[in-house]
Every structure is written in C-alpha cells, then in structure tokens.
Design a protein around this motif. Structure first.
Motif, PDB file in Angstrom:
ATOM      1  N   ASP A 180       8.612   6.486  -1.480  1.00 50.03           N
ATOM      2  CA  ASP A 180       7.949   6.011  -2.805  1.00 50.03           C
ATOM      3  C   ASP A 180       7.385   7.038  -3.386  1.00 50.03           C
ATOM      4  O   ASP A 180       6.390   7.995  -3.020  1.00 50.03           O
ATOM      5  N   VAL A 181       7.867   7.560  -4.849  1.00 46.41           N
ATOM      6  CA  VAL A 181       7.418   8.342  -5.646  1.00 46.41           C
ATOM      7  C   VAL A 181       6.171   8.090  -6.520  1.00 46.41           C
ATOM      8  O   VAL A 181       6.182   7.936  -7.681  1.00 46.41           O
ATOM      9  N   LEU A 288      14.096   1.753  -7.486  1.00 47.87           N
ATOM     10  CA  LEU A 288      12.850   1.178  -8.351  1.00 47.87           C
ATOM     11  C   LEU A 288      11.487   1.085  -7.402  1.00 47.87           C
ATOM     12  O   LEU A 288      11.738   0.517  -6.327  1.00 47.87           O
ATOM     13  N   HIS A 289      10.388   1.262  -7.978  1.00 48.44           N
ATOM     14  CA  HIS A 289       9.169   1.115  -7.325  1.00 48.44           C
ATOM     15  C   HIS A 289       8.154   0.416  -8.284  1.00 48.44           C
ATOM     16  O   HIS A 289       7.292   0.982  -9.022  1.00 48.44           O
ATOM     17  N   PRO A 290       8.384  -0.992  -8.466  1.00 46.69           N
ATOM     18  CA  PRO A 290       7.563  -1.588  -9.587  1.00 46.69           C
ATOM     19  C   PRO A 290       6.249  -1.488  -9.430  1.00 46.69           C
ATOM     20  O   PRO A 290       5.552  -1.269  -8.427  1.00 46.69           O
ATOM     21  N   SER A 291       5.556  -1.321 -10.653  1.00 53.37           N
ATOM     22  CA  SER A 291       4.175  -0.797 -10.693  1.00 53.37           C
ATOM     23  C   SER A 291       3.045  -1.991 -10.044  1.00 53.37           C
ATOM     24  O   SER A 291       3.505  -3.173 -10.013  1.00 53.37           O
ATOM     25  N   TYR A 292       1.720  -1.537  -9.957  1.00 53.57           N
ATOM     26  CA  TYR A 292       0.992  -2.268  -9.299  1.00 53.57           C
ATOM     27  C   TYR A 292       0.697  -3.680  -9.828  1.00 53.57           C
ATOM     28  O   TYR A 292       0.746  -4.592  -8.890  1.00 53.57           O
ATOM     29  N   GLY A 293       0.779  -3.968 -11.126  1.00 53.68           N
ATOM     30  CA  GLY A 293       0.514  -5.163 -11.540  1.00 53.68           C
ATOM     31  C   GLY A 293       1.969  -6.164 -11.738  1.00 53.68           C
ATOM     32  O   GLY A 293       1.485  -7.152 -11.994  1.00 53.68           O
ATOM     33  N   THR A 294       3.067  -5.772 -11.102  1.00 54.74           N
ATOM     34  CA  THR A 294       4.114  -6.555 -11.446  1.00 54.74           C
ATOM     35  C   THR A 294       4.486  -7.501 -10.392  1.00 54.74           C
ATOM     36  O   THR A 294       5.245  -8.331 -10.689  1.00 54.74           O
ATOM     37  N   TYR A 295       3.736  -7.584  -9.277  1.00 52.05           N
ATOM     38  CA  TYR A 295       4.398  -8.519  -8.236  1.00 52.05           C
ATOM     39  C   TYR A 295       4.173  -9.957  -8.513  1.00 52.05           C
ATOM     40  O   TYR A 295       4.956 -10.835  -7.774  1.00 52.05           O
ATOM     41  N   GLN A 296       3.230 -10.517  -9.353  1.00 53.36           N
ATOM     42  CA  GLN A 296       3.277 -11.857  -9.711  1.00 53.36           C
ATOM     43  C   GLN A 296       3.862 -11.953 -11.247  1.00 53.36           C
ATOM     44  O   GLN A 296       3.818 -13.152 -11.646  1.00 53.36           O
ATOM     45  N   GLY A 323      18.236  -0.741  -5.399  1.00 51.55           N
ATOM     46  CA  GLY A 323      17.242  -1.367  -4.688  1.00 51.55           C
ATOM     47  C   GLY A 323      15.718  -0.953  -4.849  1.00 51.55           C
ATOM     48  O   GLY A 323      15.859   0.251  -5.669  1.00 51.55           O
ATOM     49  N   GLY A 324      14.872  -1.120  -3.879  1.00 57.62           N
ATOM     50  CA  GLY A 324      13.443  -0.642  -4.046  1.00 57.62           C
ATOM     51  C   GLY A 324      12.564  -1.043  -3.342  1.00 57.62           C
ATOM     52  O   GLY A 324      12.922  -1.972  -2.579  1.00 57.62           O
ATOM     53  N   ARG A 325      11.242  -0.854  -3.744  1.00 56.46           N
ATOM     54  CA  ARG A 325      10.250  -1.483  -2.765  1.00 56.46           C
ATOM     55  C   ARG A 325       8.934  -1.545  -3.894  1.00 56.46           C
ATOM     56  O   ARG A 325       8.635  -0.886  -4.805  1.00 56.46           O
ATOM     57  N   THR A 350      10.551  -4.388   0.749  1.00 55.38           N
ATOM     58  CA  THR A 350       9.126  -3.840   0.771  1.00 55.38           C
ATOM     59  C   THR A 350       8.399  -4.453   2.089  1.00 55.38           C
ATOM     60  O   THR A 350       7.506  -4.219   2.580  1.00 55.38           O
ATOM     61  N   LEU A 351       8.957  -5.556   2.704  1.00 55.22           N
ATOM     62  CA  LEU A 351       8.455  -6.338   3.815  1.00 55.22           C
ATOM     63  C   LEU A 351       8.012  -5.477   4.977  1.00 55.22           C
ATOM     64  O   LEU A 351       8.899  -5.876   5.995  1.00 55.22           O
TER      65      LEU A 351
END
Length: 449
Positions: A180-181, A288-296, A323-325, A350-351
């Motif tokens: 994860d960058v 892709l490493h979606p940003s902190y506030g994206t999970y919802q 893909g990504g995490r 991610t899991l």
C-alpha cells in the motif's frame, strides 16, 4: 429454509473451483444433500446450524479429532467445530441412504466466506473497523487456522469415499506480495513548514544529523522522480526481491481523499506517474488504495477507480486485472464489497484484521464474492489478506517487534497456507523499512521459497 437458491449456486461455484467437479446442492427440510452431476451417490449434511445464517459471534465451538475417525487433517489432529455445543459419537457415518456428515460444513463455508458475521455490527474499533477481538474465530482460538479450507480438506476425503472414481483438483501453494503506497516519499510531498518541524525533531530530539540533512535535500530533489536518498523509496528494492523469488509485487495507490490519514500526493503528479510507469515496465502490478473516507461511499470508490484508470491510460499502462485494498483496512460488509464490484474492479484484498493476523475469511484461497444481504453472486473476486507487517510488529497490535518471534509468526501462517496448497498473501508498505537492515531481513525471509 436456511440457504437461498443463490447461496446454493454460489456454494456450487466454490466447490467446483476447489475440487474441479460440478456438484448439485439440494436443500430438503433441515438437511443439505450433495450430489455429483454425473455419478451416483450422495453426501448428506443433516445438522444445519441457524447461526451460520445470522450476523452473530455468540455460539459455541468444540474440537473434533479427525484421525480418530480415520480422516487425515491438513494441519492438526484437532479441528475446531464452530457451532456445535457437543460432538456426536461419530461426526461422519456411512449409511444406506448415503454418507452422513453431522456437521454443517457448507454452512460454515457460507458464513465465513460471505462475512455475514460482520453485517450490521456496532462493536467496532476507533477506525470503525470490525476487530479480530470481536470475532468468533479470535474468541475461540482459531483465527490463525484456515478453518474453511481444513473442513473442505475433510470433505474432499469424504467425496473420494463416495465417488472413488473422481480425480479431485490438486492445488499448488503460491504467494502474493502487495504494498500500500500510503507515502511514496518521506519528505517529497510535505510542505516546507512540515519539513522544518521534522528537521528540528531529527536534530533536537533524535540527534540524527543524517536525517536532518536528508530531509531538505530529498524535498528539493523530488521534482519528477523519487530520489535514491529517500528512506521511503524502496520500490526498486521491493521489485528486485520479488523478481529474485519469481513473484510480482502489486503497488496500490491512493487517488483521492482529504482526511489527515490520507496520502499527501496526487496520482497525476510527475513523480507518481514516473513511478507507475517504472513499475509497469518491470512487469509488476498497479492497483487502487481507496482513501480513508470511502469505505461507506460507493460513489467515491468509483470516482477514485476512474481517476486511477485515467492516469494509467495517459501513461500507456494496460492491465487485464485491476484490484486493490482499502486504506487502513476500513471495511463495512457488504457496502464496501458491493462498491468494489460496481466500480468494475477485478479483485479486492482488504480482508484481514488490523489488530491480529490470520484467516478472517477462514481461507487462503481466492474466491468469487457473494453479497449476503442482497443474496447475489458478484463479479469481483476476494483475495483474503493473511498478514500485514504492522499487525504483527507494532505495539498497538500483536506487538512482536523486529524479532525472531515476528518472523516466525509470518512463517507459521505461510506454512499453514502451504499445507493446504493455498496462497499466502502478505502486505508490506514501502514506507515500513525504517530500521533498514532488520526490516529487510525479515521481509526477505518471509517471501523466500
């Protein structure tokens, strides 16, 4: 009725991937019958467990001695049996109507792989993540066991007894490493005021003259590419190590966000574009490493995926698989999973739990995703993450430090994946090599062989 038709179809897909044969599942009253598509015979699961269809971690767990009944365990003689308060005299019996398994192996598989346990939970940590400490696996001591794979290993032996003419699919151990960058550079994307504060800390608190001098030099030198003196610029070294072990590294980039926990860089910056191009030219993967506030927020995940696509397209980077995490492993089941699927991503990895390493999904095999709320099979595939470096090393989590104990923990988990012919997935950030020699030695030992 416990299983929907969609859930039975999904389980059929999983069994075909695992064993290499098409099976038919029939739900009858309180039992599940497993038939082969062409051969005569059946396996009956006569003790379906209602809790495997609920979001709950509050039920018993016992242990079953596989060898005592003539079956060969993959890891240990005693296999955890989530859901049973007491064991029958024999767990597996051969009867006139077929072989009867008095344990809900497929219910366990459904519950673990769909992550139904996590749906709607409120016992979350400070990053709003479902923690290992709340899980049934952690509470009953089997988080570091690929429990689904162990039971499917037993089921495979029963299948061979019922249909001895079948040749079951054999799986080969593999390994995937990803990075994860969060911070591609220690100094290059920071403001000069922050650089000044960091320099003061290097000099006055740590008496580190080298870092005091390196900070402004790296800041000035980071214009179109990362500087070799940058402590976080480990990308070529990581790719060297992967190539020496016939592996491909996957590097997941942040493409948005404005939270303090998000990255300080933009994917369109010349430094990042040059880095992506170099990674691609060497045959490694970008993700892709979606940003902190994206999970919802599915729309934000989609936007950031499109942003990454756009940068890659401008650089002429073509990947068949993308893909990504999630950043900080933030995850809300099934909201986040559905968002990845709807963004058209190939896989999601991610899991794993942030607070403890192990088998959050109960497996070390990649598998087709399923939404337990909508009861739909998804296009995206899940690659369970087995271990993250800071989960094992950092004092806020398992806290084993830079020690032989930490290295052994990684290797123990890897060995369990090897015994089942699964895949050991390891996350190690490019920025997590502060004590260069010790960290690098552990990393190299983890991925060798």
């Amino acid at each position: 009725m416990f299983f929907s038709q969609a859930a039975l179809s999904w389980l059929g897909v999983l069994l075909q991937e695992r064993f290499g044969h098409e099976f038919i599942l029939v739900h009858e009253n309180n039992s599940l019958r497993l038939h082969h598509s062409t051969a005569v015979g059946q396996i009956i699961f006569d003790n379906l467990f209602a809790a495997f269809h609920q979001s709950s971690s509050d039920f018993p767990c016992r242990e079953w001695n596989a060898e005592a009944e003539g079956y060969q365990p993959a890891i240990d003689d005693l296999i955890p049996v989530p859901g049973l308060a007491a064991l029958p005299s024999r767990l597996i019996e051969h009867k006139e109507q077929g072989t009867v398994i008095h344990y809900d192996i497929l219910g366990l598989t459904y519950w673990m792989l769909s992550r139904l346990e996590e749906v709607g939970r409120t016992d979350l940590d400070n990053h709003q993540r479902f923690p290992a400490a709340s899980s049934h696996a952690y509470k009953h001591g089997y988080l570091e066991r690929p429990i689904v794979d162990e039971w499917l290993h037993i089921l495979g032996q029963v299948i061979q007894e019922v249909w001895p003419q079948l040749v079951l699919k054999q799986h080969q151990f593999s390994m995937r490493v990803s990075h994860d960058v969060d911070a591609p550079s220690q100094y290059g994307f920071k403001s000069w005021s922050m650089i000044a504060r960091m320099m003061a800390g290097h000099l006055l608190k740590r008496h580190d003259i080298k870092s005091f001098v390196t900070a402004p030099y790296v800041k000035l030198a980071t214009r179109t590419q990362l500087n070799s003196a940058d402590p976080y610029n480990t990308f070529d070294w990581l790719m060297d190590v992967s190539e020496a072990n016939n592996l491909k590294s996957a590097f997941y980039f942040i493409c948005g966000g404005n939270h303090p926990n998000d990255g300080e860089y933009q994917p369109e910056h010349p430094v990042i574009r040059n880095l992506m191009r170099r990674i691609h030219q060497r045959g490694h993967e970008i993700g892709l490493h979606p940003s902190y506030g994206t999970y919802q927020n599915p729309e934000l995940i989609k936007q950031e995926a499109e942003r990454l696509h756009a940068v890659m397209q401008k650089e002429g980077i073509i990947q068949n698989v993308l893909g990504g995490r999630m950043h900080y492993l933030r995850w809300e089941q099934p909201t986040t999973l559905q968002a990845w699927n709807d963004a058209g991503m190939s896989y999601e990895t991610t899991l794993s739990y942030a607070d403890r390493p192990g088998f959050r999904c109960g497996t070390c095999f990649e598998y087709q995703a399923f939404n337990p709320v909508t009861q739909k099979i998804l296009d995206i595939r899940i690659r369970p993450l087995i271990a993250m470096e800071c989960t094992v090393i950092d004092s806020v989590y398992l806290g084993l430090g830079i020690t032989d104990n930490a290295q052994n923990k990684f290797l123990e988990l890897k060995d369990k994946c090897r015994k089942l012919g699964g895949c050991f997935t390891l996350l190690w950030h490019n920025s997590y090599f502060d004590e260069q020699k010790a960290f690098k030695q552990i990393y190299k030992r983890c991925i060798e062989g």
